[in-house]
Scaffold this motif. Structure first.
Motif, PDB file in Angstrom:
ATOM      1  N   ARG A  79       7.846 -32.644  38.562  1.00  0.00           N
ATOM      2  CA  ARG A  79       7.187 -31.986  37.451  1.00  0.00           C
ATOM      3  C   ARG A  79       7.121 -33.142  36.313  1.00  0.00           C
ATOM      4  O   ARG A  79       6.169 -33.136  35.684  1.00  0.00           O
ATOM      5  N   ALA A  80       8.275 -33.789  36.265  1.00  0.00           N
ATOM      6  CA  ALA A  80       8.517 -34.842  35.113  1.00  0.00           C
ATOM      7  C   ALA A  80       7.308 -36.110  35.623  1.00  0.00           C
ATOM      8  O   ALA A  80       6.456 -36.500  34.441  1.00  0.00           O
ATOM      9  N   LEU A  81       7.112 -36.177  36.857  1.00  0.00           N
ATOM     10  CA  LEU A  81       6.036 -37.300  37.037  1.00  0.00           C
ATOM     11  C   LEU A  81       4.440 -36.595  36.884  1.00  0.00           C
ATOM     12  O   LEU A  81       3.725 -37.631  36.659  1.00  0.00           O
ATOM     13  N   LEU A  82       4.388 -35.580  36.904  1.00  0.00           N
ATOM     14  CA  LEU A  82       2.954 -34.975  36.771  1.00  0.00           C
ATOM     15  C   LEU A  82       2.713 -34.779  35.327  1.00  0.00           C
ATOM     16  O   LEU A  82       1.537 -34.469  34.791  1.00  0.00           O
ATOM     17  N   GLU A  83       3.761 -34.801  34.340  1.00  0.00           N
ATOM     18  CA  GLU A  83       3.238 -34.719  33.081  1.00  0.00           C
ATOM     19  C   GLU A  83       2.168 -35.943  32.414  1.00  0.00           C
ATOM     20  O   GLU A  83       2.395 -37.106  32.984  1.00  0.00           O
ATOM     21  N   GLY A  84       1.077 -35.459  31.637  1.00  0.00           N
ATOM     22  CA  GLY A  84       0.336 -36.454  31.395  1.00  0.00           C
ATOM     23  C   GLY A  84      -0.991 -36.652  32.324  1.00  0.00           C
ATOM     24  O   GLY A  84      -1.807 -37.472  32.003  1.00  0.00           O
ATOM     25  N   HIS A  85      -0.707 -35.741  33.288  1.00  0.00           N
ATOM     26  CA  HIS A  85      -1.787 -35.813  34.465  1.00  0.00           C
ATOM     27  C   HIS A  85      -2.724 -34.601  34.541  1.00  0.00           C
ATOM     28  O   HIS A  85      -2.113 -33.374  33.746  1.00  0.00           O
ATOM     29  N   ALA A  86      -3.804 -34.599  34.869  1.00  0.00           N
ATOM     30  CA  ALA A  86      -4.697 -33.409  34.814  1.00  0.00           C
ATOM     31  C   ALA A  86      -4.286 -32.752  35.911  1.00  0.00           C
ATOM     32  O   ALA A  86      -5.048 -32.377  37.058  1.00  0.00           O
ATOM     33  N   ALA A 133       0.195 -26.753  34.235  1.00  0.00           N
ATOM     34  CA  ALA A 133      -1.388 -26.753  34.331  1.00  0.00           C
ATOM     35  C   ALA A 133      -2.085 -27.189  33.159  1.00  0.00           C
ATOM     36  O   ALA A 133      -1.668 -26.535  32.116  1.00  0.00           O
ATOM     37  N   ARG A 134      -3.067 -28.168  33.119  1.00  0.00           N
ATOM     38  CA  ARG A 134      -3.999 -28.107  31.854  1.00  0.00           C
ATOM     39  C   ARG A 134      -5.348 -27.307  32.380  1.00  0.00           C
ATOM     40  O   ARG A 134      -5.839 -27.229  31.174  1.00  0.00           O
ATOM     41  N   ILE A 135      -5.350 -27.000  33.442  1.00  0.00           N
ATOM     42  CA  ILE A 135      -6.375 -26.208  33.802  1.00  0.00           C
ATOM     43  C   ILE A 135      -6.044 -25.110  34.933  1.00  0.00           C
ATOM     44  O   ILE A 135      -5.298 -25.523  35.839  1.00  0.00           O
TER      45      ILE A 135
END
Length: 165
Positions: A79-86, A133-135
């Motif tokens: 989850r931390a790796l995914l922060e800042g990604h779409a 999720a951002r979307i």
């Protein structure tokens, strides 16, 4: 599980003119055996470690669409790796998910009562997916092409930052 990550991911990658990578395939390449065998031979914890490593490598090296296995976000480090990604959440209801996964053949986490297990997984994971999720896109009763088009439109509306992919 059963949301259409691979199918929609491939369509989205084609729409965006980028490559597609499925994290389960990356794990299999690293381990030299299928996901099902990793679960049986080495256990879920070993699989999640391989998965986290594969996701980290993909986020560093892959410049396209990455489809994550449904349980990847259970690991706080992933989850931390995914922060800042779409990050995109493909929301699927219980009925559609069960129809799409069938009897769960080849899915190690669906042993036993498929419907009850899918419901449990959705209940456990949905709040995590929504938080990352951002979307978010509903997939029930929709074609993969329609879902991919909605994601592409949503990506166009996100603020672009240089570190995002």
């Amino acid at each position: 599980m059963g949301a259409g990550k691979t199918t929609v991911g491939r369509l989205l990658a084609a729409t965006l003119g980028v490559t597609f990578l499925d994290s389960d395939h990356a794990v299999e390449a690293r381990a030299g055996k299928p996901v099902q065998e990793i679960f049986v031979d080495d256990g879920e914890a070993a699989f999640r470690t391989l998965e986290r490593e594969a996701v980290a490598a993909a986020l560093d090296e892959h410049d396209g669409v990455l489809a994550l296995g449904g349980g990847a976000v259970l690991d706080p480090a992933t989850r931390a790796l995914l922060e800042g990604h779409a990050v995109v959440f493909l929301r699927v209801g219980l009925s559609d998910a069960v129809k799409r996964v069938g009897l769960g053949a080849g899915r190690p986490l669906l042993l036993g009562n498929v419907r009850a297990r899918v419901k449990q997984l959705l209940d456990e994971r949905t709040p995590i997916y929504e938080g990352l999720a951002r979307i978010s896109v509903d997939t029930d009763g929709r074609s993969p092409q329609d879902v991919a088009a909605e994601i592409a439109a949503g990506l166009d509306r996100l603020p672009h930052r240089t570190e995002e992919r």
